[in-house]
Design a protein around this motif. Structure first.
Motif, PDB file in Angstrom:
ATOM      1  N   ILE A 159       0.843  -1.189   0.000  1.00 10.84           N
ATOM      2  CA  ILE A 159       0.000   0.000   0.000  1.00 10.84           C
ATOM      3  C   ILE A 159       0.881   1.242   0.000  1.00 10.84           C
ATOM      4  N   GLY A 160       0.518   2.216  -0.791  1.00  9.60           N
ATOM      5  CA  GLY A 160       1.307   3.442  -0.875  1.00  9.60           C
ATOM      6  C   GLY A 160       2.537   3.244  -1.736  1.00  9.60           C
ATOM      7  N   LEU A 161       2.338   2.906  -3.007  1.00 10.76           N
ATOM      8  CA  LEU A 161       3.448   2.643  -3.918  1.00 10.76           C
ATOM      9  C   LEU A 161       4.349   3.868  -4.052  1.00 10.76           C
ATOM     10  N   ASP A 162       5.651   3.628  -4.173  1.00  8.45           N
ATOM     11  CA  ASP A 162       6.599   4.713  -4.380  1.00  8.45           C
ATOM     12  C   ASP A 162       6.288   5.411  -5.703  1.00  8.45           C
ATOM     13  N   ASN A 163       6.323   6.733  -5.687  1.00  2.00           N
ATOM     14  CA  ASN A 163       5.977   7.494  -6.887  1.00  2.00           C
ATOM     15  C   ASN A 163       6.891   7.203  -8.069  1.00  2.00           C
ATOM     16  N   GLN A 164       8.100   6.731  -7.808  1.00  2.00           N
ATOM     17  CA  GLN A 164       9.020   6.426  -8.897  1.00  2.00           C
ATOM     18  C   GLN A 164       8.549   5.257  -9.744  1.00  2.00           C
ATOM     19  N   ARG A 165       7.586   4.477  -9.236  1.00  2.00           N
ATOM     20  CA  ARG A 165       7.080   3.338  -9.997  1.00  2.00           C
ATOM     21  C   ARG A 165       6.055   3.754 -11.047  1.00  2.00           C
ATOM     22  N   GLY A 220       5.106  11.749 -16.961  1.00  2.00           N
ATOM     23  CA  GLY A 220       4.207  12.274 -17.985  1.00  2.00           C
ATOM     24  C   GLY A 220       3.557  13.540 -17.496  1.00  2.00           C
ATOM     25  N   SER A 221       2.331  13.771 -17.931  1.00  2.00           N
ATOM     26  CA  SER A 221       1.657  15.027 -17.615  1.00  2.00           C
ATOM     27  C   SER A 221       1.038  15.030 -16.224  1.00  2.00           C
ATOM     28  N   ILE A 222       0.935  13.863 -15.587  1.00  2.00           N
ATOM     29  CA  ILE A 222       0.228  13.760 -14.307  1.00  2.00           C
ATOM     30  C   ILE A 222       1.164  14.022 -13.138  1.00  2.00           C
ATOM     31  N   ARG A 223       0.692  14.820 -12.185  1.00  2.00           N
ATOM     32  CA  ARG A 223       1.432  15.048 -10.941  1.00  2.00           C
ATOM     33  C   ARG A 223       0.827  14.146  -9.872  1.00  2.00           C
ATOM     34  N   TYR A 224       1.636  13.266  -9.325  1.00  2.10           N
ATOM     35  CA  TYR A 224       1.121  12.249  -8.415  1.00  2.10           C
ATOM     36  C   TYR A 224       1.139  12.710  -6.969  1.00  2.10           C
ATOM     37  N   VAL A 225       0.106  12.294  -6.239  1.00  2.00           N
ATOM     38  CA  VAL A 225       0.037  12.572  -4.810  1.00  2.00           C
ATOM     39  C   VAL A 225       1.109  11.750  -4.110  1.00  2.00           C
ATOM     40  N   GLY A 226       1.608  12.237  -2.963  1.00  2.00           N
ATOM     41  CA  GLY A 226       2.632  11.535  -2.216  1.00  2.00           C
ATOM     42  C   GLY A 226       2.184  10.157  -1.767  1.00  2.00           C
ATOM     43  N   SER A 227       3.120   9.231  -1.662  1.00  3.29           N
ATOM     44  CA  SER A 227       2.784   7.841  -1.349  1.00  3.29           C
ATOM     45  C   SER A 227       2.128   7.703   0.022  1.00  3.29           C
ATOM     46  N   GLU A 228       2.552   8.495   1.007  1.00  7.00           N
ATOM     47  CA  GLU A 228       1.956   8.397   2.344  1.00  7.00           C
ATOM     48  C   GLU A 228       0.495   8.858   2.321  1.00  7.00           C
ATOM     49  N   ILE A 229       0.237   9.933   1.580  1.00  4.78           N
ATOM     50  CA  ILE A 229      -1.134  10.428   1.457  1.00  4.78           C
ATOM     51  C   ILE A 229      -1.992   9.410   0.725  1.00  4.78           C
ATOM     52  N   HIS A 269      -9.595  14.120 -17.776  1.00 10.63           N
ATOM     53  CA  HIS A 269     -10.186  15.110 -18.675  1.00 10.63           C
ATOM     54  C   HIS A 269      -9.289  15.481 -19.850  1.00 10.63           C
ATOM     55  N   HIS A 270      -7.982  15.424 -19.657  1.00 17.28           N
ATOM     56  CA  HIS A 270      -7.049  15.879 -20.696  1.00 17.28           C
ATOM     57  C   HIS A 270      -6.445  14.686 -21.439  1.00 17.28           C
ATOM     58  N   ALA A 271      -6.270  14.844 -22.747  1.00 16.50           N
ATOM     59  CA  ALA A 271      -5.753  13.749 -23.571  1.00 16.50           C
ATOM     60  C   ALA A 271      -4.379  13.284 -23.107  1.00 16.50           C
ATOM     61  N   SER A 272      -3.519  14.226 -22.717  1.00 16.80           N
ATOM     62  CA  SER A 272      -2.175  13.853 -22.261  1.00 16.80           C
ATOM     63  C   SER A 272      -2.246  13.019 -20.984  1.00 16.80           C
ATOM     64  N   THR A 321      -0.977   9.092 -20.267  1.00 24.71           N
ATOM     65  CA  THR A 321      -0.148   8.686 -19.126  1.00 24.71           C
ATOM     66  C   THR A 321      -0.831   7.605 -18.309  1.00 24.71           C
ATOM     67  N   MET A 322      -2.150   7.721 -18.122  1.00 20.23           N
ATOM     68  CA  MET A 322      -2.889   6.715 -17.364  1.00 20.23           C
ATOM     69  C   MET A 322      -2.839   5.369 -18.082  1.00 20.23           C
ATOM     70  N   GLU A 323      -2.978   5.373 -19.384  1.00 21.52           N
ATOM     71  CA  GLU A 323      -2.905   4.126 -20.154  1.00 21.52           C
ATOM     72  C   GLU A 323      -1.512   3.517 -20.058  1.00 21.52           C
ATOM     73  N   GLU A 324      -0.480   4.355 -20.039  1.00 21.12           N
ATOM     74  CA  GLU A 324       0.883   3.847 -19.875  1.00 21.12           C
ATOM     75  C   GLU A 324       1.061   3.221 -18.497  1.00 21.12           C
ATOM     76  N   ASN A 325       0.462   3.827 -17.473  1.00 21.58           N
ATOM     77  CA  ASN A 325       0.528   3.253 -16.129  1.00 21.58           C
ATOM     78  C   ASN A 325      -0.143   1.886 -16.078  1.00 21.58           C
ATOM     79  N   ALA A 326      -1.308   1.773 -16.704  1.00 23.08           N
ATOM     80  CA  ALA A 326      -2.026   0.492 -16.710  1.00 23.08           C
ATOM     81  C   ALA A 326      -1.183  -0.585 -17.371  1.00 23.08           C
ATOM     82  N   LYS A 327      -0.525  -0.260 -18.469  1.00 24.74           N
ATOM     83  CA  LYS A 327       0.336  -1.227 -19.154  1.00 24.74           C
ATOM     84  C   LYS A 327       1.553  -1.556 -18.301  1.00 24.74           C
TER      85      LYS A 327
END
Length: 297
Positions: free
Chosen positions: A120-126, A130-139, A181-184, A188-194
């Motif tokens: 739980i709380g994956l490291d953001n480096q994983r 891309g265009s998405i700014r990720y929330v901190g792993s602890e949050i 909402h944004h194409a970019s 990035t989300m599709e790349e994460n899923a893959k």
């Protein structure tokens, strides 16, 4: 892919077949039928010592994807046919990356380096850059504890890629609908899923577009100018839906109790999540502290 159905009799035959070669621990063996499109092979192999995979034809990159996910040392126990008869073969994934699956069959994947629990709380480096700014792993770990996702849940996220990934890992037999909402951000989300080997994630551009997909029981929304409209659309489909709204914007926070009340939502919880880290100068640096509001009818 061909339409293949593995019934109980067929599964028992394959189990008996593999038991000739390996001592199977039926108490912990995971049986994974990837003929159903939303099954996640890679996370299953990462967290299980033995996975019996039931597969149909048409997976040309299955071993390459496993190797690319760091599973090259896993052993594949298999045969060359579609029936549990004949010689059993054993090869490491790294020696099979040029092979695909061209017939319905079963194979046993053995991972001696498995993790027995989900992290739980994956490291953001994983996550993919891309265009998405990720929330901190602890949050994110706190958010996941509040969502209380279960194995077969259908969860919708809005503007929350990393939450969608973690929810997909927990709800491995469910469905995750990721609205970006944004194409970019969708790319990035599709790349994460893959990257995470997630086949139970569907990426769409709006909550309206998600209406053709399975009905969510839970929604996690990053607040925006569209939040009230999105809540109304979601509750129209499922009046009993649990709604979670995340925001760092105090103006949006102040508006949320009124939005909830207007749509018959009772606030069950409102928390602020704060994280401080030790900085390079020996001081504790406080990260942005988001609010999380949960409500249901």
């Amino acid at each position: 892919m061909s339409n293949v159905s593995f019934n109980n009799a067929a599964i028992l035959k394959w189990l008996s077949y593999f038991a000739q070669e390996d001592e199977l621990d039926l108490a912990t063996l995971l049986i994974l039928d990837i003929t159903r499109q939303n099954k996640n092979l890679i996370p299953a192999v990462q967290t299980s010592r033995q996975v019996m995979v039931l597969t149909d034809a048409g997976h040309p990159d299955i071993f390459y994807d496993m190797w690319d996910a760091g599973l090259g040392d896993c052993v594949i126990v298999y045969n060359e046919g579609s029936e549990p008869v004949g010689p059993i073969k054993r090869n490491k994934v790294q020696d099979m990356i040029d092979r695909g699956i061209n017939a319905p069959a079963a194979m046993l994947v053995i991972n001696e380096n498995y993790r027995s629990t989900y992290q739980i709380g994956l490291d953001n480096q994983r996550f993919c850059s891309g265009s998405i700014r990720y929330v901190g792993s602890e949050i994110r770990a706190v958010i996941m504890s509040k969502l209380q996702a279960e194995l077969r849940d259908t969860i919708l996220t809005v503007g929350a890629a990393s939450i969608a990934v973690e929810a997909a890992l927990v709800a491995a037999e469910g469905n995750i609908i990721a609205v970006e909402h944004h194409a970019s951000d969708r790319t990035t989300m599709e790349e994460n899923a893959k990257n995470f080997g997630l086949n139970n994630v569907t990426v769409v551009g709006s909550v309206k577009e998600a209406e053709r997909l399975p009905l969510p029981a839970t929604a996690f929304i990053v607040a925006s100018s569209q939040t009230e409209e999105e809540i109304a659309l979601l509750l129209r489909r499922n009046p009993e839906m649990r709604i979670f709204v995340y925001t760092l914007d105090f103006t949006r926070l102040a508006a949320l109790p009124g939005i909830f009340a207007a749509h018959g939502l009772k606030i069950g919880e409102m928390v602020q999540i704060g994280v401080s880290r030790l900085g390079s100068k020996g001081t504790m640096d406080r990260e942005p502290a988001p609010w999380l509001i949960a409500g249901s009818r």
